[in-house]
Scaffold this active site. Sequence first.
Site, PDB file in Angstrom:
ATOM      1  N   GLY A  58       0.831  -1.203   0.000  1.00  0.00           N
ATOM      2  CA  GLY A  58       0.000   0.000   0.000  1.00  0.00           C
ATOM      3  C   GLY A  58       0.862   1.248   0.000  1.00  0.00           C
ATOM      4  N   CYS A  85       5.348  -6.091   1.401  1.00  0.00           N
ATOM      5  CA  CYS A  85       5.719  -4.678   1.447  1.00  0.00           C
ATOM      6  C   CYS A  85       5.097  -3.992   2.664  1.00  0.00           C
ATOM      7  CB  CYS A  85       5.325  -3.994   0.134  1.00  0.00           C
ATOM      8  SG  CYS A  85       6.168  -2.412  -0.134  1.00  0.00           S
ATOM      9  N   TYR A  86       4.027  -3.236   2.507  1.00  0.00           N
ATOM     10  CA  TYR A  86       3.374  -2.617   3.660  1.00  0.00           C
ATOM     11  C   TYR A  86       2.938  -3.689   4.659  1.00  0.00           C
ATOM     12  CZ  TYR A  86       0.092   0.299   6.328  1.00  0.00           C
ATOM     13  OH  TYR A  86      -0.577   0.963   7.331  1.00  0.00           O
ATOM     14  N   GLU A 174       4.182 -10.796  -6.602  1.00  0.00           N
ATOM     15  CA  GLU A 174       3.057 -10.926  -7.537  1.00  0.00           C
ATOM     16  C   GLU A 174       3.326 -10.307  -8.893  1.00  0.00           C
ATOM     17  OE1 GLU A 174       2.103  -7.149  -5.095  1.00  0.00           O
ATOM     18  OE2 GLU A 174       3.228  -9.014  -4.882  1.00  0.00           O
ATOM     19  N   LYS A 373     -11.088 -11.690 -17.096  1.00  0.00           N
ATOM     20  CA  LYS A 373     -11.414 -12.030 -18.483  1.00  0.00           C
ATOM     21  C   LYS A 373     -10.851 -13.381 -18.916  1.00  0.00           C
ATOM     22  CE  LYS A 373     -13.060  -9.656 -21.288  1.00  0.00           C
ATOM     23  NZ  LYS A 373     -14.449  -9.519 -21.836  1.00  0.00           N
TER      24      LYS A 373
END
Length: 517
Positions: A58, A85-86, A174, A373
């Site tokens: 974030g 991370c955050y 990711e 999708k």
Amino acid sequence: MSNSHIDGIVILDFGSQFTQLIARRIREQHVFSEILPHDTPLEDILHRKPKAIILSGGPSSVFSDESPDFDNRIFDLELPILGICYGLHLLTLHSGGQIEGTGSGEYGLAHLVKKSDSPLLDGISNNSSVWMSHMDRVTTIPRGWIVIGTSSNGVVAALSDESRKRYATQFHPEVAHTAEGQTIISNFLFKIAHCVPSWTPGHFIEEQIEKIRQQVGNEKVVIGVSGGVDSSVVAAIMHKAIGDRAIGVLIDHGLMRKNEASQCITALRDGLGVNIYLFDDSEKYLSKLNGVVDPEKKRKIIGNQFIRSFEEFALQFGEVKFLGQGTLYPDVIESGGSKAKGAAEVIKSHHNVGGLPEDMKFELVEPLRELFKDEVRNVGRELGLPESLLQRHPFPGPGLGVRIIGEITKERLDILREADDIYMNILHEEGVYDEIWQAFAVLIPVKTVGVMGDQRTYENLLGIRAVTSSDGMTADWYRMSPEILSRISNSIVNSVRGVNRVVYDVTSKPPGTIEWE
């Protein structure tokens, strides 16, 4: 709650631009993942019976007065937790470690230097490339935790508390830039959380069929079919669930591509036996759009009339309580209606989400609402839809209405329809159509001077766009060869009366969206 939500992964979203990628990377491993707001109560999380929790990255600092709220009781759970991370900063502080802001940060590619064995980094090569994007960093390791990796810049890059199954990475596994990120995610899913890879198209179809039958009972459902992949898959899955009580309705609003209506009807009725009807309501749509230039107003007008048209035509089939439509996860997110994003900013209203009238008479059936999708295409293959339909590029519900910048008229629609058809045909003939996620033409309200047949012309400017993507959430412009671009431009200018100049859009998403409006 469906069975697929049980034994999946809950992702708490702290505002990272990569949160959707976390969900996708997990689903690619055939494990269900669900994004929830950062402040989701513990009880709501436990109701889903997850196998593990991931704390996203974030933009905030843990020291900020505006840092996102969350239910810190999650740290008392026995479930495995991965902080990214955050999320690493939250885990570190809660466990008694220290974080500090350096004022410089670490951005872009770095290399992961492995320091200790851990199932999270099992099989990861030393000095593997990882993607960093942070300002704060760990300065004191919490008691019971160990450093399992540092960055080539000397920053703590990965931590673990093996006894409590707590793991954290300063880098983003990711994103594609992290070379072995998918392996790291796989390690967390299967070696740590012991997930079962049961999130498959076949399983999804079986579950949705049961869910549809429970929702609609013995009632009829009209299905809004647009000619695109999403609504066609919905029509097929509804037909499989309730047979002829699923009534496909394709309303020609005058904003479709060339020959699109007839091609869709043939594929669904003749190919799959879907009960489908075609109605022409184009004059009404064009009348309501007359003089409207604001894109949000266009979308809301089209979305509102979309429902009104269905209410009108549904009367022909007796009492109908339900409307089926092809809403996808990105539609919900961009329209600000995702439970995952809380008070998300509206990027643009999708006609089937943000443009629906409040007094709508139908109850919605949206079996694809949690899919990206590419997942929809895989479901379509499982259902037996033809590849020619499944591989069609995404097409917005408002159709050419949001590909004509400015006022929509029949003349401008005819110009765009012909130009777009030439563009698509050349992409097929050149063998590059399937390399592109989405391509289309845009009619721009600018006229330019040209010379044709030794005479001065003053005609329309046409933009063409082509992007590559995996889910539509992010995209990069397609590197079209000069030869193909030249052929497209020459063919359009020479064949479409009203166009004398063609330009190519080289903007990625972000900062631009894929569509122009």
